[in-house]
Design a protein around this motif. Structure first.
Motif, PDB file in Angstrom:
ATOM      1  N   SER A 282       0.827  -1.206   0.000  1.00 40.82           N
ATOM      2  CA  SER A 282       0.000   0.000   0.000  1.00 40.82           C
ATOM      3  C   SER A 282       0.866   1.263   0.000  1.00 40.82           C
ATOM      4  O   SER A 282       1.820   1.377   0.773  1.00 40.82           O
ATOM      5  CB  SER A 282      -0.914   0.024   1.226  1.00 40.82           C
ATOM      6  OG  SER A 282      -1.555   1.277   1.337  1.00 40.82           O
ATOM      7  N   THR A 283       0.511   2.188  -0.874  1.00 43.71           N
ATOM      8  CA  THR A 283       1.270   3.440  -0.994  1.00 43.71           C
ATOM      9  C   THR A 283       0.459   4.641  -0.523  1.00 43.71           C
ATOM     10  O   THR A 283       0.900   5.778  -0.653  1.00 43.71           O
ATOM     11  CB  THR A 283       1.654   3.662  -2.474  1.00 43.71           C
ATOM     12  OG1 THR A 283       0.439   3.698  -3.260  1.00 43.71           O
ATOM     13  CG2 THR A 283       2.541   2.551  -2.997  1.00 43.71           C
ATOM     14  N   PHE A 284      -0.727   4.402   0.015  1.00 40.72           N
ATOM     15  CA  PHE A 284      -1.674   5.480   0.297  1.00 40.72           C
ATOM     16  C   PHE A 284      -1.115   6.564   1.219  1.00 40.72           C
ATOM     17  O   PHE A 284      -1.235   7.756   0.929  1.00 40.72           O
ATOM     18  CB  PHE A 284      -2.961   4.906   0.880  1.00 40.72           C
ATOM     19  CG  PHE A 284      -3.964   5.948   1.290  1.00 40.72           C
ATOM     20  CD1 PHE A 284      -4.410   6.911   0.393  1.00 40.72           C
ATOM     21  CD2 PHE A 284      -4.469   5.976   2.595  1.00 40.72           C
ATOM     22  CE1 PHE A 284      -5.335   7.879   0.774  1.00 40.72           C
ATOM     23  CE2 PHE A 284      -5.396   6.932   2.980  1.00 40.72           C
ATOM     24  CZ  PHE A 284      -5.828   7.889   2.068  1.00 40.72           C
ATOM     25  N   ALA A 285      -0.521   6.169   2.332  1.00 39.55           N
ATOM     26  CA  ALA A 285      -0.046   7.153   3.307  1.00 39.55           C
ATOM     27  C   ALA A 285       0.913   8.154   2.661  1.00 39.55           C
ATOM     28  O   ALA A 285       0.811   9.366   2.881  1.00 39.55           O
ATOM     29  CB  ALA A 285       0.624   6.446   4.481  1.00 39.55           C
ATOM     30  N   LYS A 286       1.823   7.645   1.853  1.00 39.37           N
ATOM     31  CA  LYS A 286       2.794   8.513   1.182  1.00 39.37           C
ATOM     32  C   LYS A 286       2.137   9.290   0.044  1.00 39.37           C
ATOM     33  O   LYS A 286       2.369  10.491  -0.129  1.00 39.37           O
ATOM     34  CB  LYS A 286       3.952   7.665   0.643  1.00 39.37           C
ATOM     35  CG  LYS A 286       5.010   8.462  -0.095  1.00 39.37           C
ATOM     36  CD  LYS A 286       6.062   7.524  -0.673  1.00 39.37           C
ATOM     37  CE  LYS A 286       7.014   8.291  -1.593  1.00 39.37           C
ATOM     38  NZ  LYS A 286       7.948   7.395  -2.300  1.00 39.37           N
ATOM     39  N   ASP A 287       1.317   8.615  -0.731  1.00 42.56           N
ATOM     40  CA  ASP A 287       0.665   9.249  -1.884  1.00 42.56           C
ATOM     41  C   ASP A 287      -0.208  10.428  -1.465  1.00 42.56           C
ATOM     42  O   ASP A 287      -0.327  11.410  -2.200  1.00 42.56           O
ATOM     43  CB  ASP A 287      -0.213   8.247  -2.639  1.00 42.56           C
ATOM     44  CG  ASP A 287       0.598   7.178  -3.356  1.00 42.56           C
ATOM     45  OD1 ASP A 287       1.802   7.384  -3.574  1.00 42.56           O
ATOM     46  OD2 ASP A 287       0.006   6.130  -3.689  1.00 42.56           O
ATOM     47  N   PHE A 288      -0.851  10.305  -0.306  1.00 39.14           N
ATOM     48  CA  PHE A 288      -1.805  11.329   0.098  1.00 39.14           C
ATOM     49  C   PHE A 288      -1.132  12.694   0.240  1.00 39.14           C
ATOM     50  O   PHE A 288      -1.669  13.704  -0.227  1.00 39.14           O
ATOM     51  CB  PHE A 288      -2.499  10.940   1.407  1.00 39.14           C
ATOM     52  CG  PHE A 288      -3.740  11.752   1.671  1.00 39.14           C
ATOM     53  CD1 PHE A 288      -4.920  11.502   0.972  1.00 39.14           C
ATOM     54  CD2 PHE A 288      -3.739  12.780   2.606  1.00 39.14           C
ATOM     55  CE1 PHE A 288      -6.068  12.260   1.201  1.00 39.14           C
ATOM     56  CE2 PHE A 288      -4.873  13.540   2.844  1.00 39.14           C
ATOM     57  CZ  PHE A 288      -6.041  13.282   2.142  1.00 39.14           C
ATOM     58  N   GLY A 289       0.046  12.719   0.850  1.00 37.25           N
ATOM     59  CA  GLY A 289       0.761  13.987   0.991  1.00 37.25           C
ATOM     60  C   GLY A 289       1.100  14.607  -0.356  1.00 37.25           C
ATOM     61  O   GLY A 289       0.970  15.814  -0.561  1.00 37.25           O
ATOM     62  N   VAL A 290       1.514  13.760  -1.308  1.00 41.07           N
ATOM     63  CA  VAL A 290       1.873  14.227  -2.655  1.00 41.07           C
ATOM     64  C   VAL A 290       0.650  14.842  -3.344  1.00 41.07           C
ATOM     65  O   VAL A 290       0.713  15.937  -3.914  1.00 41.07           O
ATOM     66  CB  VAL A 290       2.448  13.077  -3.511  1.00 41.07           C
ATOM     67  CG1 VAL A 290       2.669  13.535  -4.950  1.00 41.07           C
ATOM     68  CG2 VAL A 290       3.747  12.567  -2.898  1.00 41.07           C
ATOM     69  N   SER A 291      -0.478  14.138  -3.278  1.00 42.55           N
ATOM     70  CA  SER A 291      -1.691  14.632  -3.937  1.00 42.55           C
ATOM     71  C   SER A 291      -2.244  15.877  -3.242  1.00 42.55           C
ATOM     72  O   SER A 291      -2.826  16.745  -3.891  1.00 42.55           O
ATOM     73  CB  SER A 291      -2.757  13.534  -3.997  1.00 42.55           C
ATOM     74  OG  SER A 291      -2.402  12.553  -4.956  1.00 42.55           O
ATOM     75  N   MET A 292      -2.070  15.963  -1.930  1.00 43.34           N
ATOM     76  CA  MET A 292      -2.515  17.162  -1.213  1.00 43.34           C
ATOM     77  C   MET A 292      -1.694  18.381  -1.629  1.00 43.34           C
ATOM     78  O   MET A 292      -2.223  19.485  -1.764  1.00 43.34           O
ATOM     79  CB  MET A 292      -2.422  16.947   0.295  1.00 43.34           C
ATOM     80  CG  MET A 292      -3.513  16.044   0.854  1.00 43.34           C
ATOM     81  SD  MET A 292      -5.180  16.771   0.771  1.00 43.34           S
ATOM     82  CE  MET A 292      -5.098  17.949   2.115  1.00 43.34           C
ATOM     83  N   VAL A 293      -0.410  18.179  -1.848  1.00 42.00           N
ATOM     84  CA  VAL A 293       0.430  19.279  -2.336  1.00 42.00           C
ATOM     85  C   VAL A 293      -0.005  19.676  -3.745  1.00 42.00           C
ATOM     86  O   VAL A 293      -0.105  20.864  -4.075  1.00 42.00           O
ATOM     87  CB  VAL A 293       1.926  18.888  -2.317  1.00 42.00           C
ATOM     88  CG1 VAL A 293       2.772  19.929  -3.050  1.00 42.00           C
ATOM     89  CG2 VAL A 293       2.412  18.743  -0.878  1.00 42.00           C
TER      90      VAL A 293
END
Length: 326
Positions: free
Chosen positions: A292-303
């Motif tokens: 799962s990559t969600f935790a890391k991906d979320f910060g990227v997409s929020m930026v």
């Protein structure tokens, strides 16, 4: 001749790099924007927001959503925070925003910052920072938030109605809505995961329970057992009852949302829609694995989302009160 072509190509590449850098600089956002003008800004935001969220964890979801609702309308300019006036109905009073909560948190953060650094930190940046801190407090990963946004002076109810993605959207409409803001299909899949936090009013999904095609039927894409369960909580035309978007885990930032979506238990049509596109479906399925990559991906997409239509430089203003233009 070959040397001349090589030189021409090199010059073109240098010009292209300069152009891209100009665009990046024009954006005006950077991590640590307030380092010299208000060094304690991010700490003040974090501590003040935490004083509210620690007492009322249910505020985390709405505060995250508030940043989303701000950015999708006129860009991330704090326009969702402005009050209506006698001559103007503001975004805040549009139907999709009536369920937003936590404005008192933003006001308290702003007051604390004004005492320390008057006229320096924008309300738009406060929204971005509070959204990050809310996720972190709910066991999510932190991320660096580029700051430097300025506040808009315009807020119109109709703009919110025209721009906010609805919970009834199908995948094509969702992809178009995100693409219009410069966001990718992956950003759509990732940011949908924000539904791991918070609650919804029954009115946002009861059409899926009682009259999906106008024949007193339920949405066939929803697990029938989940339909039955929701019917015990939400009656037709119920506009007041609230239910968890991620039952049993609505105050914890985790991947349970994707587990529910995969089991056809996403609350909204927009959640179920993630299974109808190959890219978004693959993303949902990835989050169910140990990779799962969600935790890391979320910060990227929020930026990425936080870059939408920002005002920088001399544009806009720095509001003294987040609910009023100066």
């Amino acid at each position: 001749m070959a040397v001349q072509k090589l030189l021409s190509l090199l010059v073109f590449q240098l010009v292209l790099v300069a152009f891209v850098l100009d665009i990046a600089n024009a954006q005006g956002l950077k991590v640590g924007f307030y380092k010299s003008t208000c060094p304690q800004a991010e700490e003040i935001v974090k501590e003040t927001a935490a004083s509210f969220i620690s007492r009322a964890p249910s505020l985390a979801g709405p505060l995250l959503r508030m940043h989303f609702h701000d950015c999708f309308v006129r860009g991330c300019d704090g326009s969702v925070l402005l009050n209506s006036t006698s001559s103007n109905q503001a975004e805040k009073d549009a139907f999709p925003n009536l369920s937003l909560r936590g404005f008192q948190v933003i006001d308290a953060v702003k007051d604390a910052l004004e005492k320390k650094c008057p006229g320096v930190v924008s309300c738009a940046d406060i929204l971005a920072l509070v959204a990050r801190d809310a996720v972190t407090m709910m066991n999510g990963l932190s991320w660096q938030v580029p700051t430097g946004r300025r506040d808009g002076r315009v807020s119109k109810l109709q703009d919110a109605l025209n721009n906010l993605p609805a919970p009834t959207f199908g995948i094509s409409t969702l992809k178009s809505a995100f693409a219009a803001k410069g966001l990718s299909v992956k950003d759509l899949a990732v940011l949908s995961g924000g539904h791991t936090l918070g609650v919804s009013h029954c009115s946002s999904f009861t059409n899926r329970l009682y009259n999906f095609t106008g024949k007193n039927d339920a949405d066939p894409s929803m697990d029938p057992n989940y339909v039955a369960q929701l019917k015990t909580k939400c009656k037709p035309n119920d506009a007041t009852t609230i239910v968890e978007m991620d039952p049993g885990s609505s105050k914890k930032f985790d991947v349970d949302y994707y587990t529910l979506v995969s089991k056809r238990r996403g609350l909204f049509q927009s959640d179920a829609a993630l299974l109808t596109d190959s890219t978004t479906k693959a993303y949902v399925q990835l989050q169910l694995t140990s990779k799962s990559t969600f935790a890391k991906d979320f910060g990227v997409s929020m930026v990425n989302m936080g870059n939408i239509g920002v005002l920088t430089g001399n544009s806009g203003e720095i509001r003294k009160k987040c609910y009023l233009v100066n």
